[in-house]
Write a protein that holds these residues in place. Structure first.
Motif, PDB file in Angstrom:
ATOM      1  N   GLU A 143       0.805  -1.224   0.000  1.00  0.00           N
ATOM      2  CA  GLU A 143       0.000   0.000   0.000  1.00  0.00           C
ATOM      3  C   GLU A 143       0.842   1.280   0.000  1.00  0.00           C
ATOM      4  OE1 GLU A 143      -3.362  -0.118  -0.296  1.00  0.00           O
ATOM      5  OE2 GLU A 143      -3.082  -2.294  -0.474  1.00  0.00           O
ATOM      6  N   SER A 144       2.162   1.157  -0.104  1.00  0.00           N
ATOM      7  CA  SER A 144       3.004   2.355  -0.142  1.00  0.00           C
ATOM      8  C   SER A 144       2.987   2.964  -1.542  1.00  0.00           C
ATOM      9  CB  SER A 144       4.449   2.029   0.261  1.00  0.00           C
ATOM     10  OG  SER A 144       4.524   1.784   1.647  1.00  0.00           O
ATOM     11  N   THR A 145       3.281   4.250  -1.598  1.00  0.00           N
ATOM     12  CA  THR A 145       3.298   4.988  -2.855  1.00  0.00           C
ATOM     13  C   THR A 145       4.395   4.466  -3.780  1.00  0.00           C
ATOM     14  OG1 THR A 145       2.527   6.925  -1.659  1.00  0.00           O
ATOM     15  CG2 THR A 145       3.530   7.329  -3.793  1.00  0.00           C
ATOM     16  N   ALA A 146       4.157   4.578  -5.075  1.00  0.00           N
ATOM     17  CA  ALA A 146       5.162   4.177  -6.061  1.00  0.00           C
ATOM     18  C   ALA A 146       6.418   5.024  -5.884  1.00  0.00           C
ATOM     19  CB  ALA A 146       4.618   4.333  -7.471  1.00  0.00           C
ATOM     20  N   PRO A 147       7.577   4.412  -6.128  1.00  0.00           N
ATOM     21  CA  PRO A 147       8.844   5.127  -5.931  1.00  0.00           C
ATOM     22  C   PRO A 147       9.143   6.068  -7.095  1.00  0.00           C
ATOM     23  CG  PRO A 147       9.277   2.953  -6.797  1.00  0.00           C
ATOM     24  CD  PRO A 147       7.785   3.036  -6.558  1.00  0.00           C
ATOM     25  N   PRO A 148      10.114   6.968  -6.870  1.00  0.00           N
ATOM     26  CA  PRO A 148      10.590   7.769  -8.001  1.00  0.00           C
ATOM     27  C   PRO A 148      11.254   6.837  -9.011  1.00  0.00           C
ATOM     28  CG  PRO A 148      12.011   8.064  -6.084  1.00  0.00           C
ATOM     29  CD  PRO A 148      10.843   7.210  -5.642  1.00  0.00           C
ATOM     30  N   THR A 149      11.336   7.275 -10.234  1.00  0.00           N
ATOM     31  CA  THR A 149      11.971   6.456 -11.257  1.00  0.00           C
ATOM     32  C   THR A 149      13.277   7.107 -11.645  1.00  0.00           C
ATOM     33  OG1 THR A 149       9.797   5.834 -12.043  1.00  0.00           O
ATOM     34  CG2 THR A 149      11.617   5.406 -13.519  1.00  0.00           C
ATOM     35  N   PRO A 150      14.392   6.432 -11.615  1.00  0.00           N
ATOM     36  CA  PRO A 150      14.555   5.099 -11.039  1.00  0.00           C
ATOM     37  C   PRO A 150      14.634   5.183  -9.517  1.00  0.00           C
ATOM     38  CG  PRO A 150      16.676   5.874 -11.830  1.00  0.00           C
ATOM     39  CD  PRO A 150      15.651   6.949 -12.175  1.00  0.00           C
ATOM     40  N   CYS A 151      14.214   4.130  -8.873  1.00  0.00           N
ATOM     41  CA  CYS A 151      14.279   4.044  -7.413  1.00  0.00           C
ATOM     42  C   CYS A 151      15.645   3.480  -7.022  1.00  0.00           C
ATOM     43  CB  CYS A 151      13.171   3.135  -6.886  1.00  0.00           C
ATOM     44  SG  CYS A 151      13.125   3.013  -5.088  1.00  0.00           S
ATOM     45  N   THR A 152      16.314   4.132  -6.104  1.00  0.00           N
ATOM     46  CA  THR A 152      17.637   3.687  -5.682  1.00  0.00           C
ATOM     47  C   THR A 152      17.587   3.131  -4.263  1.00  0.00           C
ATOM     48  OG1 THR A 152      18.275   5.796  -4.695  1.00  0.00           O
ATOM     49  CG2 THR A 152      18.677   5.529  -7.077  1.00  0.00           C
ATOM     50  N   LEU A 153      18.643   2.459  -3.881  1.00  0.00           N
ATOM     51  CA  LEU A 153      18.761   1.991  -2.507  1.00  0.00           C
ATOM     52  C   LEU A 153      18.723   3.177  -1.543  1.00  0.00           C
ATOM     53  CD1 LEU A 153      19.049  -0.572  -0.823  1.00  0.00           C
ATOM     54  CD2 LEU A 153      21.520  -0.363  -1.048  1.00  0.00           C
ATOM     55  N   GLY A 154      19.279   4.292  -1.962  1.00  0.00           N
ATOM     56  CA  GLY A 154      19.235   5.512  -1.155  1.00  0.00           C
ATOM     57  C   GLY A 154      17.811   5.984  -0.895  1.00  0.00           C
ATOM     58  N   ASP A 155      16.932   5.833  -1.890  1.00  0.00           N
ATOM     59  CA  ASP A 155      15.521   6.192  -1.707  1.00  0.00           C
ATOM     60  C   ASP A 155      14.880   5.312  -0.637  1.00  0.00           C
ATOM     61  OD1 ASP A 155      15.532   8.166  -3.757  1.00  0.00           O
ATOM     62  OD2 ASP A 155      15.181   6.605  -5.269  1.00  0.00           O
ATOM     63  N   LEU A 156      15.225   4.032  -0.633  1.00  0.00           N
ATOM     64  CA  LEU A 156      14.652   3.093   0.338  1.00  0.00           C
ATOM     65  C   LEU A 156      15.206   3.346   1.740  1.00  0.00           C
ATOM     66  CD1 LEU A 156      14.657  -0.151  -1.828  1.00  0.00           C
ATOM     67  CD2 LEU A 156      12.792   1.491  -1.469  1.00  0.00           C
ATOM     68  N   VAL A 157      16.476   3.706   1.826  1.00  0.00           N
ATOM     69  CA  VAL A 157      17.068   4.072   3.120  1.00  0.00           C
ATOM     70  C   VAL A 157      16.373   5.325   3.656  1.00  0.00           C
ATOM     71  CG1 VAL A 157      19.161   4.958   4.249  1.00  0.00           C
ATOM     72  CG2 VAL A 157      19.307   2.987   2.721  1.00  0.00           C
ATOM     73  N   ALA A 158      16.190   6.325   2.794  1.00  0.00           N
ATOM     74  CA  ALA A 158      15.520   7.558   3.205  1.00  0.00           C
ATOM     75  C   ALA A 158      14.096   7.276   3.660  1.00  0.00           C
ATOM     76  CB  ALA A 158      15.533   8.576   2.064  1.00  0.00           C
ATOM     77  N   GLN A 159      13.410   6.354   2.988  1.00  0.00           N
ATOM     78  CA  GLN A 159      12.054   6.000   3.387  1.00  0.00           C
ATOM     79  C   GLN A 159      12.036   5.466   4.818  1.00  0.00           C
ATOM     80  OE1 GLN A 159      10.400   2.468   1.618  1.00  0.00           O
ATOM     81  NE2 GLN A 159       8.280   3.086   2.076  1.00  0.00           N
ATOM     82  N   LEU A 160      12.950   4.545   5.139  1.00  0.00           N
ATOM     83  CA  LEU A 160      12.986   3.965   6.477  1.00  0.00           C
ATOM     84  C   LEU A 160      13.387   5.013   7.521  1.00  0.00           C
ATOM     85  CD1 LEU A 160      12.736   1.662   8.463  1.00  0.00           C
ATOM     86  CD2 LEU A 160      15.028   0.894   7.775  1.00  0.00           C
ATOM     87  N   GLU A 161      14.377   5.830   7.214  1.00  0.00           N
ATOM     88  CA  GLU A 161      14.794   6.865   8.157  1.00  0.00           C
ATOM     89  C   GLU A 161      13.656   7.849   8.434  1.00  0.00           C
ATOM     90  OE1 GLU A 161      19.575   7.050   7.226  1.00  0.00           O
ATOM     91  OE2 GLU A 161      18.244   8.378   6.128  1.00  0.00           O
ATOM     92  N   THR A 162      12.946   8.244   7.392  1.00  0.00           N
ATOM     93  CA  THR A 162      11.817   9.169   7.538  1.00  0.00           C
ATOM     94  C   THR A 162      10.703   8.532   8.358  1.00  0.00           C
ATOM     95  OG1 THR A 162      12.351  10.238   5.446  1.00  0.00           O
ATOM     96  CG2 THR A 162      10.107  10.525   6.256  1.00  0.00           C
ATOM     97  N   LEU A 163      10.425   7.263   8.097  1.00  0.00           N
ATOM     98  CA  LEU A 163       9.378   6.557   8.832  1.00  0.00           C
ATOM     99  C   LEU A 163       9.709   6.469  10.321  1.00  0.00           C
ATOM    100  CD1 LEU A 163       6.792   4.866   8.965  1.00  0.00           C
ATOM    101  CD2 LEU A 163       8.207   2.861   8.421  1.00  0.00           C
ATOM    102  N   LEU A 164      10.929   6.051  10.646  1.00  0.00           N
ATOM    103  CA  LEU A 164      11.309   5.926  12.056  1.00  0.00           C
ATOM    104  C   LEU A 164      11.277   7.281  12.761  1.00  0.00           C
ATOM    105  CD1 LEU A 164      14.145   3.255  11.837  1.00  0.00           C
ATOM    106  CD2 LEU A 164      11.775   2.940  12.585  1.00  0.00           C
ATOM    107  N   ALA A 165      11.697   8.320  12.078  1.00  0.00           N
ATOM    108  CA  ALA A 165      11.640   9.665  12.668  1.00  0.00           C
ATOM    109  C   ALA A 165      10.184  10.067  12.919  1.00  0.00           C
ATOM    110  CB  ALA A 165      12.333  10.675  11.755  1.00  0.00           C
ATOM    111  N   ALA A 166       9.297   9.794  11.969  1.00  0.00           N
ATOM    112  CA  ALA A 166       7.880  10.142  12.119  1.00  0.00           C
ATOM    113  C   ALA A 166       7.233   9.367  13.267  1.00  0.00           C
ATOM    114  CB  ALA A 166       7.132   9.875  10.815  1.00  0.00           C
ATOM    115  N   LEU A 167       7.716   8.151  13.516  1.00  0.00           N
ATOM    116  CA  LEU A 167       7.204   7.334  14.616  1.00  0.00           C
ATOM    117  C   LEU A 167       7.909   7.652  15.936  1.00  0.00           C
ATOM    118  CD1 LEU A 167       6.892   3.886  12.780  1.00  0.00           C
ATOM    119  CD2 LEU A 167       5.036   5.487  13.358  1.00  0.00           C
ATOM    120  N   ASP A 168       8.836   8.614  15.905  1.00  0.00           N
ATOM    121  CA  ASP A 168       9.603   9.037  17.076  1.00  0.00           C
ATOM    122  C   ASP A 168      10.423   7.886  17.665  1.00  0.00           C
ATOM    123  OD1 ASP A 168      10.483  11.073  18.760  1.00  0.00           O
ATOM    124  OD2 ASP A 168       9.002  10.587  20.301  1.00  0.00           O
ATOM    125  N   ILE A 169      11.041   7.116  16.771  1.00  0.00           N
ATOM    126  CA  ILE A 169      11.886   5.988  17.174  1.00  0.00           C
ATOM    127  C   ILE A 169      13.331   6.358  16.878  1.00  0.00           C
ATOM    128  CG2 ILE A 169      12.493   3.587  16.674  1.00  0.00           C
ATOM    129  CD1 ILE A 169       9.492   3.190  16.007  1.00  0.00           C
TER     130      ILE A 169
END
Length: 144
Positions: A56-82
């Motif tokens: 259910e996550s949004t489609a990635p930018p094209t092309p999607c890089t490993l850096g994009d996926l790392v940023a996704q996880l970092e942003t998510l954990l920050a938003a969850l205050d973890i």
């Protein structure tokens, strides 16, 4: 807990205790961890999420890089205050767990699985360990 959206990311958080983020492999989604959830959620705050372009996550930018996926996880954990989490991944998720920089956001990568991703990319064990990544059979990773 039911799945919800945090920004562009579909996430579920179950249980209480130290945070453990579970990262699925390519072509899968957070449901792949469902069988382990009861045991893990009894001891940990388990964060399961869908990588960009999966579930259910949004489609990635094209092309999607490993850096994009790392940023996704970092942003998510920050938003969850973890600010402390063990990261456990399967296949692509295992690769992602290994490239995170613990000094940047106090993440403690747990032993992760990357044998399938490494094999798919044609990597030999020597190449994986030279990159500073750890390879272990999936059955061993399930014990952690």
């Amino acid at each position: 807990m039911s799945m919800r959206k945090v920004g562009n990311t579909a996430v579920s958080v179950d249980g209480t205790g130290p945070a453990v983020a579970l990262v699925h492999g390519m072509g899968l989604n957070q449901d792949m961890w469902q069988g382990m959830l009861p045991a893990l959620a009894a001891r940990f705050a388990v964060i399961r999420y869908d990588l960009l372009g999966h579930g259910e996550s949004t489609a990635p930018p094209t092309p999607c890089t490993l850096g994009d996926l790392v940023a996704q996880l970092e942003t998510l954990l920050a938003a969850l205050d973890i600010d402390h989490a063990a990261i456990v991944g399967f296949s692509l998720g295992g690769t992602l767990a290994q490239v995170l920089d613990p000094s940047e956001w106090r993440c403690f990568p747990a032993p992760s699985c990357m044998t399938l991703a490494a094999a798919r990319l044609g990597w030999r064990l020597e190449e994986v360990t030279t990159l500073g990544l750890h390879a272990a059979p999936f059955e061993v990773c399930l014990l952690y």
